[in-house]
Design a protein around this motif. Sequence first.
Motif, PDB file in Angstrom:
ATOM      1  N   PRO A  12      -9.163  55.244  65.071  1.00 30.66           N
ATOM      2  CA  PRO A  12     -10.459  55.208  64.375  1.00 30.66           C
ATOM      3  C   PRO A  12     -10.492  55.964  63.052  1.00 30.66           C
ATOM      4  CG  PRO A  12     -10.559  56.629  66.321  1.00 30.66           C
ATOM      5  CD  PRO A  12      -9.253  55.899  66.396  1.00 30.66           C
ATOM      6  N   TYR A  13      -9.606  56.907  62.840  1.00 28.10           N
ATOM      7  CA  TYR A  13      -9.589  57.652  61.582  1.00 28.10           C
ATOM      8  C   TYR A  13      -8.609  57.035  60.596  1.00 28.10           C
ATOM      9  CZ  TYR A  13      -9.157  61.608  58.327  1.00 28.10           C
ATOM     10  OH  TYR A  13      -9.144  62.398  57.202  1.00 28.10           O
ATOM     11  N   ILE A  14      -7.470  56.563  61.093  1.00 31.11           N
ATOM     12  CA  ILE A  14      -6.434  56.028  60.206  1.00 31.11           C
ATOM     13  C   ILE A  14      -6.646  54.543  59.948  1.00 31.11           C
ATOM     14  CG2 ILE A  14      -3.956  55.663  59.952  1.00 31.11           C
ATOM     15  CD1 ILE A  14      -3.539  58.101  61.759  1.00 31.11           C
ATOM     16  N   SER A  46      -0.581  57.404  48.613  1.00 32.34           N
ATOM     17  CA  SER A  46      -0.167  56.474  49.666  1.00 32.34           C
ATOM     18  C   SER A  46      -0.777  56.789  51.017  1.00 32.34           C
ATOM     19  CB  SER A  46       1.362  56.457  49.789  1.00 32.34           C
ATOM     20  OG  SER A  46       1.838  57.762  50.089  1.00 32.34           O
ATOM     21  N   GLY A  47      -1.531  57.877  51.131  1.00 40.39           N
ATOM     22  CA  GLY A  47      -2.247  58.178  52.362  1.00 40.39           C
ATOM     23  C   GLY A  47      -1.480  58.970  53.388  1.00 40.39           C
ATOM     24  N   VAL A  48      -0.393  59.644  52.982  1.00 41.91           N
ATOM     25  CA  VAL A  48       0.401  60.392  53.960  1.00 41.91           C
ATOM     26  C   VAL A  48      -0.409  61.548  54.544  1.00 41.91           C
ATOM     27  CG1 VAL A  48       2.519  61.686  54.355  1.00 41.91           C
ATOM     28  CG2 VAL A  48       2.536  59.718  52.828  1.00 41.91           C
ATOM     29  N   SER A  49      -1.136  62.261  53.702  1.00 39.43           N
ATOM     30  CA  SER A  49      -1.950  63.382  54.208  1.00 39.43           C
ATOM     31  C   SER A  49      -2.990  62.885  55.199  1.00 39.43           C
ATOM     32  CB  SER A  49      -2.649  64.097  53.041  1.00 39.43           C
ATOM     33  OG  SER A  49      -1.715  64.656  52.152  1.00 39.43           O
ATOM     34  N   HIS A  50      -3.629  61.774  54.883  1.00 44.65           N
ATOM     35  CA  HIS A  50      -4.617  61.170  55.774  1.00 44.65           C
ATOM     36  C   HIS A  50      -3.970  60.778  57.102  1.00 44.65           C
ATOM     37  CE1 HIS A  50      -8.538  59.172  56.318  1.00 44.65           C
ATOM     38  NE2 HIS A  50      -7.880  58.222  56.934  1.00 44.65           N
ATOM     39  N   LEU A  51      -2.784  60.232  57.005  1.00 40.26           N
ATOM     40  CA  LEU A  51      -2.047  59.806  58.198  1.00 40.26           C
ATOM     41  C   LEU A  51      -1.714  61.004  59.088  1.00 40.26           C
ATOM     42  CD1 LEU A  51      -0.331  57.818  59.870  1.00 40.26           C
ATOM     43  CD2 LEU A  51       1.469  58.051  58.148  1.00 40.26           C
ATOM     44  N   ILE A  52      -1.229  62.078  58.495  1.00 40.30           N
ATOM     45  CA  ILE A  52      -0.882  63.265  59.284  1.00 40.30           C
ATOM     46  C   ILE A  52      -2.131  63.860  59.922  1.00 40.30           C
ATOM     47  CG2 ILE A  52      -0.051  65.639  59.117  1.00 40.30           C
ATOM     48  CD1 ILE A  52       2.058  64.700  57.195  1.00 40.30           C
ATOM     49  N   THR A  53      -3.243  63.875  59.174  1.00 40.68           N
ATOM     50  CA  THR A  53      -4.494  64.387  59.749  1.00 40.68           C
ATOM     51  C   THR A  53      -4.889  63.580  60.974  1.00 40.68           C
ATOM     52  OG1 THR A  53      -5.266  65.162  57.592  1.00 40.68           O
ATOM     53  CG2 THR A  53      -6.931  64.839  59.288  1.00 40.68           C
ATOM     54  N   GLY A  54      -4.811  62.247  60.886  1.00 37.53           N
ATOM     55  CA  GLY A  54      -5.140  61.410  62.041  1.00 37.53           C
ATOM     56  C   GLY A  54      -4.213  61.641  63.214  1.00 37.53           C
ATOM     57  N   PHE A  55      -2.923  61.851  62.933  1.00 35.79           N
ATOM     58  CA  PHE A  55      -1.984  62.129  64.018  1.00 35.79           C
ATOM     59  C   PHE A  55      -2.281  63.466  64.676  1.00 35.79           C
ATOM     60  CE2 PHE A  55       2.074  64.207  65.217  1.00 35.79           C
ATOM     61  CZ  PHE A  55       2.351  63.441  66.335  1.00 35.79           C
ATOM     62  N   GLY A 239      -1.587  46.835  46.809  1.00 33.24           N
ATOM     63  CA  GLY A 239      -0.187  47.008  47.203  1.00 33.24           C
ATOM     64  C   GLY A 239      -0.059  47.800  48.480  1.00 33.24           C
ATOM     65  N   THR A 240       0.367  49.049  48.384  1.00 33.26           N
ATOM     66  CA  THR A 240       0.504  49.902  49.570  1.00 33.26           C
ATOM     67  C   THR A 240      -0.351  51.160  49.465  1.00 33.26           C
ATOM     68  OG1 THR A 240       2.403  51.069  48.614  1.00 33.26           O
ATOM     69  CG2 THR A 240       2.877  49.101  49.931  1.00 33.26           C
ATOM     70  N   SER A 241      -1.305  51.202  48.526  1.00 34.78           N
ATOM     71  CA  SER A 241      -2.005  52.451  48.212  1.00 34.78           C
ATOM     72  C   SER A 241      -3.432  52.493  48.752  1.00 34.78           C
ATOM     73  CB  SER A 241      -2.044  52.665  46.695  1.00 34.78           C
ATOM     74  OG  SER A 241      -2.837  53.789  46.374  1.00 34.78           O
ATOM     75  N   PRO A 242      -3.706  53.303  49.768  1.00 37.26           N
ATOM     76  CA  PRO A 242      -5.088  53.505  50.206  1.00 37.26           C
ATOM     77  C   PRO A 242      -5.972  54.123  49.127  1.00 37.26           C
ATOM     78  CG  PRO A 242      -3.548  54.284  51.878  1.00 37.26           C
ATOM     79  CD  PRO A 242      -2.748  53.994  50.653  1.00 37.26           C
ATOM     80  N   LEU A 243      -5.383  54.925  48.239  1.00 42.27           N
ATOM     81  CA  LEU A 243      -6.187  55.530  47.183  1.00 42.27           C
ATOM     82  C   LEU A 243      -6.742  54.460  46.245  1.00 42.27           C
ATOM     83  CD1 LEU A 243      -7.310  57.955  45.639  1.00 42.27           C
ATOM     84  CD2 LEU A 243      -5.118  58.092  44.413  1.00 42.27           C
ATOM     85  N   ILE A 244      -5.933  53.468  45.902  1.00 42.92           N
ATOM     86  CA  ILE A 244      -6.416  52.416  45.009  1.00 42.92           C
ATOM     87  C   ILE A 244      -7.510  51.615  45.700  1.00 42.92           C
ATOM     88  CG2 ILE A 244      -5.749  50.318  43.787  1.00 42.92           C
ATOM     89  CD1 ILE A 244      -3.019  51.604  43.322  1.00 42.92           C
ATOM     90  N   HIS A 355      -8.270  62.978  43.901  1.00 41.06           N
ATOM     91  CA  HIS A 355      -6.894  63.032  44.429  1.00 41.06           C
ATOM     92  C   HIS A 355      -5.963  63.493  43.315  1.00 41.06           C
ATOM     93  CE1 HIS A 355      -3.057  61.721  46.160  1.00 41.06           C
ATOM     94  NE2 HIS A 355      -3.678  61.662  47.317  1.00 41.06           N
ATOM     95  N   PRO A 356      -4.931  64.291  43.633  1.00 45.40           N
ATOM     96  CA  PRO A 356      -3.996  64.734  42.583  1.00 45.40           C
ATOM     97  C   PRO A 356      -3.342  63.588  41.827  1.00 45.40           C
ATOM     98  CG  PRO A 356      -3.667  66.014  44.596  1.00 45.40           C
ATOM     99  CD  PRO A 356      -4.626  64.913  44.942  1.00 45.40           C
TER     100      PRO A 356
END
Length: 638
Positions: A12-14, A46-55, A239-244, A355-356
């Motif tokens: 539900p978060y990711i 690319s959402g790696v931080s978001h992914l780790i938070t969800g995990f 493409g592969t970018s959640p930020l975009i 985002h940075p």
Amino acid sequence: MVDATDGYAPHPYIGGRTAVLRALAAWRMAWPGAARVLVLTGDPGSGVSHLITGFLMLCDPDYRRRLPLDDLDPSTVPPAMPAPAVLGPTGLTDAQVVSLLAGHFGLEADDAADVFAELTTLPGPVSVVVPDVDRAGPVRTAADPDRLAREVLKPLASIEAVSLLIEMPRGLAEEFAAGLPAGTVQLIDVDAPEWADPQGLVRQAEALLNPRLGAPEVPFTDHASTRRSLAEAIGRQAGTSPLIVQLAVQSILTRPDTFDPYDETLLPSSIGQALDLHADRLGADPQTLRHLLAPLALAEGEGLPVDVWGQLVSALAGSDMSGVVAGSGALTGPFVESSQPTEDGGTGTRLRLLHPAIGHEIRAGLSNVRAAQTQIAMSLLEAVPEQDWSKADPYVSDHIAGHTLEAGLLPQLLTDPGLFVHADPVPLRAAIEAVPVGELGAPARTYLRTAPLLTRTRAPLALRAALLETAFVEDGLPEYADAIHRRLGLALPWQTLWSLPVAGISAVSVGSVPNPEGPATPVAVLGVPEGTPGAQPVFEPDASVRSAVLVHGLVQPGHLGNPDRGQISLPSDEQRATTALELSRGADYLRVRDRTTQEVVATLISDTPFVAADLSPDGILVAATERGAKSLRIRRAT
């Protein structure tokens, strides 16, 4: 690759990323064949931080109770276990990250090598997660991510009892993984085809467009089929970018009346396109948007106070931009977030980029970053009222060093004792450490020597000033010590009278020698090694080691020649018991109290142990470490 959910509900978060979640669960459970060190990387945004938070939600006992675990793919859900240690390095030095590590596991050591040694003795394997390595360090340009990887994460990865999950930028991740033994580490690039999740991007866009989740009700959000088609188009372009995806939707919803949901050319495929398309839709010059965001892209810490942001926009433009800033909410809104004042004493709302990666894009478009930082630094200096750092906005005093570092001007800034005292010592120390020592002047070198003491003890303002005052005297810079007393208006607990760089002091006593022409002269009697210049040898027939004493003026600096030791009068026990102040001593601190109230009136701390100390009846403290001795007049609290 389509990241299939096999009929299971997405996280539900990711909202997807099933393939990566399976690898993370395998790491967490130490499945056979799973690498002990897992490194996640990807393009910025690319959402790696978001992914780790969800995990981590799946690993935390409290969060697990809030998640529909029975509906998720079982291969993505680790069993209930104690939560791993999460060391968030954002804004922290490598030493602070090590301190977090030691605190989590209750280790007594604080030195990095000792912490790593203690970790090897823990009774069972432990899991450690380090996200956002790219955000490490209190100064953005000081190479702290590389230092964290080299000095903390690499030794941590070599400990067999540690399972390590790290998020790093791609270049650093590849270098880090290449330096570990084969089979120890798995590198996951979330933008690679085998790990990408295009359907997750579509779900993300569809959720952001859904009025039930907060989107405004317009034709292309109200109708499910239109919303789905638009979400698919946004995902294709991103493409592969959640930020975009996020930037595209936020831009659309800022002015939905100007958007054609059937024109895919209006959707961005990069952060730069997101900026330019948004400005075009609002009838603004894309360069104006980039100009408004430039101070935020060059900012330090947690963002700029709103007033400072507006000031810096005008500074970079070379003209008054206050009108443009005042009406820029819709133009900058999709790319900026706000935060409330922090504990540093700042006032008003702070702004920072969403985002940075947006900052990377803005900085890449600047013709001369160094020149821009010079303009910013000069503007911040001009904003210090009457050049009194006590009146400066905390952002200015705490972070001007970071701006001048990137401008190449930091050594010229490091001559003001007011800045040394009022700036947060953590970012100031980090900035100074990024400058070659040969380029630093004497005051900056004194600050750099004292800074570990300031950061370790988190010394409050008055103590910070007092420790710097005595350090300037020690280093032969009495004019800087005088400036702290005369200019800063602080009630310091002492005034340093003199400092004597004599090694090998073993004992300290205060006393006096008679003066035929007037009152007795107060002296400090220092036990020193035989042969010390100016010292009198002590002949003790039974002593196996010969020693000497050095007689020094207690108040006025200077040796007093060779007075007869029999003439030196020391305070009696009765005199000491009736003094107004009393002294207590620890390994690295000396504490002076009011004898009547027991109130602490001064605490002197040291980065090396005290070997001896004494306090005269009229409140002059003589303290000695392995580096030498100094005399301080204690100013009794009123």
